[in-house]
Motif scaffolding. Structure first.
Motif, short mmCIF file in Angstrom:
data_model
loop_
_atom_site.label_atom_id
_atom_site.label_comp_id
_atom_site.label_asym_id
_atom_site.label_seq_id
_atom_site.Cartn_x
_atom_site.Cartn_y
_atom_site.Cartn_z
N VAL A 139 0.85 -1.20 0.00
CA VAL A 139 0.00 0.00 0.00
C VAL A 139 0.89 1.25 0.00
CG1 VAL A 139 -1.75 1.29 1.28
CG2 VAL A 139 -1.84 -1.22 1.19
N PRO A 140 0.56 2.25 -0.82
CA PRO A 140 1.38 3.48 -0.87
C PRO A 140 1.49 4.14 0.50
CG PRO A 140 -0.17 3.44 -2.71
CD PRO A 140 -0.54 2.30 -1.81
N ARG A 141 2.64 4.78 0.73
CA ARG A 141 2.87 5.49 1.98
C ARG A 141 2.17 6.84 1.95
NH1 ARG A 141 7.52 3.80 4.67
NH2 ARG A 141 6.96 5.42 6.18
N GLY A 142 1.87 7.37 3.13
CA GLY A 142 1.22 8.66 3.27
C GLY A 142 0.25 8.64 4.43
N PHE A 143 -0.26 9.82 4.80
CA PHE A 143 -1.25 9.91 5.88
C PHE A 143 -2.40 8.96 5.58
CE2 PHE A 143 -5.07 11.36 7.87
CZ PHE A 143 -4.69 11.81 9.13
N THR A 144 -2.72 8.10 6.55
CA THR A 144 -3.70 7.04 6.30
C THR A 144 -4.56 6.80 7.54
OG1 THR A 144 -2.14 5.92 4.80
CG2 THR A 144 -4.00 4.63 5.61
N MET A 145 -5.85 6.55 7.31
CA MET A 145 -6.74 6.04 8.33
C MET A 145 -6.94 4.56 8.04
SD MET A 145 -7.33 8.78 10.12
CE MET A 145 -8.76 8.41 11.14
N PHE A 146 -6.53 3.71 8.99
CA PHE A 146 -6.60 2.26 8.83
C PHE A 146 -7.83 1.71 9.57
CE2 PHE A 146 -2.09 3.25 8.46
CZ PHE A 146 -1.70 2.51 7.36
N LEU A 147 -8.53 0.76 8.96
CA LEU A 147 -9.63 0.06 9.59
C LEU A 147 -9.36 -1.44 9.51
CD1 LEU A 147 -12.72 1.96 8.09
CD2 LEU A 147 -11.73 2.25 10.37
N ALA A 148 -9.64 -2.16 10.61
CA ALA A 148 -9.50 -3.61 10.62
C ALA A 148 -10.64 -4.18 11.45
CB ALA A 148 -8.15 -4.02 11.20
N ASN A 149 -11.63 -4.74 10.77
CA ASN A 149 -12.80 -5.29 11.45
C ASN A 149 -12.76 -6.82 11.34
OD1 ASN A 149 -15.35 -5.50 12.68
ND2 ASN A 149 -16.35 -5.59 10.69
#
Length: 331
Positions: free
Chosen positions: A105-115
Motif C-alpha cells: 500500500v502506498p505510503r502517506g497519511f492514512t486512516m486504517f480500519l481492521a474489522n
C-alpha cells in the motif's frame, strides 16, 4: 458510526487531502460501503478519498468490487504504476485499489480500519506453565485409537519461541501468540509514526488476560481443531495487550473498550432516536433490535472490543479519540 469516527479523527488531525483510507480484510465490502456513504454525506468528494483494500482472496476481492464499484475489472499481474492486483472506480467516483500485502500500500497519511481481521491471523505458538517452567504446546502424530491422528504434546524443555514471547511478569497459566499479528502491528506503527494517521481495530479479544482461547468452528458449532484439519475455521481471541506491546515505543494507544462503550459514546443512541422519528413503522422493530444487539452487554456489546493506535502524543492528551473516553462534563 465508524464513518463518523473516521471523519472526526481525520478532521481533528488536520484533514489532509486526499484521505487515504485502508481496510485490512474487508470481507464483503459492507463496512467500507457504509463508511464511504457517510464521508460523502459529510462533504468529502470523490477526489478527497482514495481507497486501498488489503485482501488475499481473489473471490472476495471480486465481491468487494461488485459492491463498491458495480463493475468488474481484470486481475492485474504486473501493474505499471503500483503493486495492486485490481484497480477500479467506486460508484461515487473514488479510486480504489486491491493489494495482497500491507507493505504494498502506498505510503502517506492514512486512516486504517481492521474489522475482525486480526482474529483470522494464525496462532502459531501456544505455551503452558508447568512445575518445571514454561513449555510450548506442540502438535504430534497420534498413533493410538483416538478420534483422529493428531494430538497435543508439551515440549520437553523451553523452546526458542518460549524465550522470545514469554515475559517475566506473565501471570497466566497458558496463552497463545500470533507472530503475524506482531508483524502487522509493527508495520502499522512504522507507517503511522512516519506518515501520520490512525488505526481503528475492531475484534473479539481481551487485554492480555485470557487463557486458552484457540478453538475451531464448523457449521456454526465448536469443533475439535485437530479433527479433520482444513475443514473448519480456526480462531483465537485477539490479545490486545500483546498488540499494544508491539507499538508502545512508537505510538500512543487507546482501549480496548467494549463495543457497547464505543458505540454509545460515539452517539449511537442519539442516532437511533433520530432514525425512529423519520422511519416507517415496519422499520422501527428492526432498528431497535439492531441497536440492542450491538450494544447490549448480554449480546454483542461486551464480547467485541475496540482498540486504537495513534501518534501525536501531546496532541491526544488534550483531544482524545472519539469513542474511547467519557465526557465528564456531560455526566
Amino acid at each position: 458510526m465508524i464513518g463518523v469516527w473516521v471523519f472526526n479523527e481525520w478532521y481533528k488531525l488536520g484533514s489532509p487531502r486526499p484521505l487515504q483510507l485502508v481496510e485490512l480484510g474487508p470481507g464483503r465490502g459492507t463496512l467500507m460501503q457504509d463508511v464511504l456513504r457517510v464521508l460523502k454525506q459529510l462533504g468529502l468528494s470523490s477526489t478527497d478519498v482514495s481507497i486501498h483494500l488489503v485482501e488475499v482472496s481473489p473471490e472476495l476481492s471480486q465481491t468487494q468490487e461488485q459492491k463498491l464499484c458495480g463493475t468488474s475489472s481484470p486481475y492485474i499481474e504486473n501493474p505499471e504504476d503500483g503493486d495492486y492486483f485490481r484497480k477500479n472506480i467506486t460508484t461515487d467516483g473514488s479510486s480504489i485499489f486491491w493489494y495482497r500485502h500491507l507493505t504494498s500500500v502506498p505510503r502517506g497519511f492514512t486512516m486504517f480500519l481492521a474489522n475482525e481481521f486480526f482474529d483470522a491471523l494464525p496462532v502459531s505458538n501456544k505455551f503452558r506453565k508447568t512445575d518445571n517452567g514454561w513449555r510450548e504446546v506442540l502438535i504430534d502424530i497420534d498413533e493410538g485409537d483416538g478420534p483422529h491422528h493428531l494430538r497435543y504434546l508439551l515440549s520437553r524443555e523451553g523452546t526458542p519461541a518460549s524465550k522470545v514471547f514469554i515475559k517475566s511478569g506473565e501471570t497466566r497459566d497458558d496463552f497463545e501468540v500470533s507472530p503475524e499479528t506482531a508483524v502487522f502491528c509493527s508495520e502499522l506503527a512504522m507507517r503511522i509514526e512516519a506518515d501520520g494517521g490512525a488505526a481503528l481495530i475492531m475484534d473479539y479479544g481481551h487485554n492480555g488476560k485470557s487463557c486458552n482461547t484457540f478453538r475451531a468452528f464448523k457449521n456454526h458449532s465448536l469443533h475439535d481443531p485437530l479433527c479433520e484439519p482444513g475443514t473448519a475455521d480456526l480462531t483465537a481471541d485477539v490479545d490486545f495487550g500483546f498488540m499494544k506491546e508491539q507499538v508502545d515505543e512508537r505510538l500512543i494507544t487507546f482501549g480496548p473498550v467494549t463495543q457497547s462503550f464505543f458505540l454509545i459514546n460515539m452517539g449511537m443512541e442519539q442516532r437511533l432516536h433520530r432514525l425512529l422519528r423519520t422511519c416507517k413503522e415496519e422499520e422501527r422493530k428492526n432498528l431497535i433490535s439492531g441497536y440492542k444487539m450491538l450494544t447490549d452487554p448480554s449480546k454483542w456489546g461486551r464480547d467485541s472490543n475496540f482498540a486504537m493506535f495513534l501518534s501525536c502524543q501531546s496532541f491526544l492528551v488534550k483531544y482524545p479519540p472519539a469513542g474511547f473516553y467519557v465526557d465528564l462534563d456531560k455526566e
